[in-house]
Design a protein around this motif. Structure first.
Motif, PDB file in Angstrom:
ATOM      1  N   PHE A 100       9.675 -29.440  16.139  1.00 60.73           N
ATOM      2  CA  PHE A 100       9.888 -30.090  14.840  1.00 60.73           C
ATOM      3  C   PHE A 100       8.523 -30.233  14.163  1.00 60.73           C
ATOM      4  O   PHE A 100       7.666 -30.972  14.648  1.00 60.73           O
ATOM      5  CB  PHE A 100      10.536 -31.466  15.011  1.00 60.73           C
ATOM      6  CG  PHE A 100      11.808 -31.453  15.810  1.00 60.73           C
ATOM      7  CD1 PHE A 100      12.968 -30.907  15.290  1.00 60.73           C
ATOM      8  CD2 PHE A 100      11.834 -31.994  17.091  1.00 60.73           C
ATOM      9  CE1 PHE A 100      14.143 -30.896  16.031  1.00 60.73           C
ATOM     10  CE2 PHE A 100      13.003 -31.988  17.835  1.00 60.73           C
ATOM     11  CZ  PHE A 100      14.162 -31.437  17.309  1.00 60.73           C
ATOM     12  N   ALA A 101       8.334 -29.549  13.063  1.00 60.63           N
ATOM     13  CA  ALA A 101       7.008 -29.480  12.450  1.00 60.63           C
ATOM     14  C   ALA A 101       6.762 -30.617  11.461  1.00 60.63           C
ATOM     15  O   ALA A 101       7.602 -30.912  10.601  1.00 60.63           O
ATOM     16  CB  ALA A 101       6.827 -28.144  11.747  1.00 60.63           C
ATOM     17  N   TYR A 102       5.595 -31.222  11.601  1.00 62.42           N
ATOM     18  CA  TYR A 102       5.102 -32.197  10.637  1.00 62.42           C
ATOM     19  C   TYR A 102       4.218 -31.474   9.633  1.00 62.42           C
ATOM     20  O   TYR A 102       3.291 -30.743  10.012  1.00 62.42           O
ATOM     21  CB  TYR A 102       4.312 -33.297  11.346  1.00 62.42           C
ATOM     22  CG  TYR A 102       3.514 -34.182  10.427  1.00 62.42           C
ATOM     23  CD1 TYR A 102       4.138 -35.163   9.662  1.00 62.42           C
ATOM     24  CD2 TYR A 102       2.126 -34.034  10.309  1.00 62.42           C
ATOM     25  CE1 TYR A 102       3.406 -35.981   8.810  1.00 62.42           C
ATOM     26  CE2 TYR A 102       1.387 -34.845   9.465  1.00 62.42           C
ATOM     27  CZ  TYR A 102       2.031 -35.817   8.710  1.00 62.42           C
ATOM     28  OH  TYR A 102       1.304 -36.611   7.856  1.00 62.42           O
ATOM     29  N   ILE A 103       4.498 -31.666   8.358  1.00 63.84           N
ATOM     30  CA  ILE A 103       3.701 -31.049   7.296  1.00 63.84           C
ATOM     31  C   ILE A 103       3.000 -32.169   6.530  1.00 63.84           C
ATOM     32  O   ILE A 103       3.667 -33.003   5.902  1.00 63.84           O
ATOM     33  CB  ILE A 103       4.583 -30.218   6.347  1.00 63.84           C
ATOM     34  CG1 ILE A 103       5.435 -29.220   7.128  1.00 63.84           C
ATOM     35  CG2 ILE A 103       3.720 -29.491   5.322  1.00 63.84           C
ATOM     36  CD1 ILE A 103       6.458 -28.478   6.288  1.00 63.84           C
ATOM     37  N   PRO A 104       1.686 -32.227   6.574  1.00 59.42           N
ATOM     38  CA  PRO A 104       0.967 -33.325   5.928  1.00 59.42           C
ATOM     39  C   PRO A 104       1.247 -33.402   4.417  1.00 59.42           C
ATOM     40  O   PRO A 104       1.385 -32.365   3.751  1.00 59.42           O
ATOM     41  CB  PRO A 104      -0.504 -32.982   6.193  1.00 59.42           C
ATOM     42  CG  PRO A 104      -0.486 -32.123   7.417  1.00 59.42           C
ATOM     43  CD  PRO A 104       0.772 -31.319   7.295  1.00 59.42           C
TER      44      PRO A 104
END
Length: 296
Positions: free
Chosen positions: A246-250
């Protein structure tokens, strides 16, 4: 349905809290979500008319605090669970309820995981137990093939007010694309996502075994930028890498993409409020404030 066989609406909401938000902020849109991961799909024993009557009665009982609905039907952790296959009846109910909602002046949002509405493939399937089309993490068998395309094709995009694409889907195409380029180019990945959804893309329904679906043929869809929301994950997710599920995108990356997009999306959606304040690299992530620029 309840034990008496009567359709009803029930959930774990603190209705007094929901009412309070509506009273303090009457301009804030509140939607009733239908579905969620591991949640059952709507029961085809009842018609669209019956479901919509149940919703409107429920809404009136609570002071009409909901402005519409949000379609969030997804799959289930257990591969054999019925929710991992969208039946024809389920899709037709989604379509029928959507049209009734619009006819009576309510809003309809949809929040498909990225593989459930994917411009990069014309494939359609009612199963959501596929491996990622991007080729990575083939051990993960919980992706779809444009199943939400039926909702848009059967109702018409004009009857869907917002489409929130869950870029945080497990091993999503966006997560894959982010993982193979340096962080300095992550805004480019988002720009490509925006361009793909807001350009014409085709879904081929002809391979479906049901004539009710296959008769749609091949349908070309375009999501107007004014209807597109990018769905993000806050502090519960992790920074992109080859092993990131699950990717966190700033927020800074998202803001760059929005500022450079010729036609930026209407806004953003994130999951979820309960995870606000969790830390990424030692810093608390609070999207309610970190992404507030999108409302200005």
């Amino acid at each position: 349905a309840n034990l008496m066989g009567v359709e009803w609406v029930v959930g774990g909401l603190d209705m007094e809290c929901v009412k309070g938000v509506k009273e303090r902020h009457p301009d804030v849109v509140q939607l009733l979500s239908i579905g969620g991961w591991n949640a059952p799909h709507i029961d085809p024993s009842f018609s669209a008319d019956q479901y919509w009557s149940a919703f409107t009665a429920f809404n009136e009982k609570h002071g009409e605090i909901f402005d519409g609905i949000d379609w969030d039907l997804e799959g289930n952790d257990t591969p054999s669970n019925p929710a991992n296959h969208f039946t024809v009846e389920t899709l037709q109910l989604m379509s029928g309820i959507t049209l009734l909602a619009k006819k009576t002046g309510f809003l309809v949002f949809a929040a498909p995981p990225q593989s459930y509405l994917d411009p990069r493939t014309p494939e359609f399937s009612r199963s959501v137990t596929w491996k990622p089309d991007s080729g990575w993490h083939q051990e993960f068998e919980y992706h779809g093939r444009n199943v939400y395309g039926y909702l848009l094709a059967s109702c018409g995009i004009n009857n869907i007010d917002m489409v929130s694409i869950q870029l945080y889907e497990g091993y999503s195409r966006a997560s894959h694309d982010l993982s193979i380029v340096p962080a300095a180019r992550h805004a480019e990945v988002l720009l490509k996502v925006i361009a793909e959804y807001t350009s014409p893309f085709t879904i081929d329904f002809t391979s479906d075994p049901s004539p009710a679906i296959s008769s749609l043929g091949s349908v070309t869809l375009t999501i107007l930028s004014s209807k597109l929301l990018l769905g993000l994950a806050n502090g519960w997710a992790t920074l992109p890498s080859p092993d990131t599920k699950f990717a966190y995108i700033p927020p800074a990356t998202v803001k760059t993409a929005f500022s450079e997009a010729p036609n930026p999306p209407r806004g953003l959606m994130y999951w979820c409020i309960a995870e606000e304040g969790k830390e990424i690299d030692g810093e608390p992530v609070v999207f309610a404030t970190d992404l507030a620029w999108v409302t200005r």
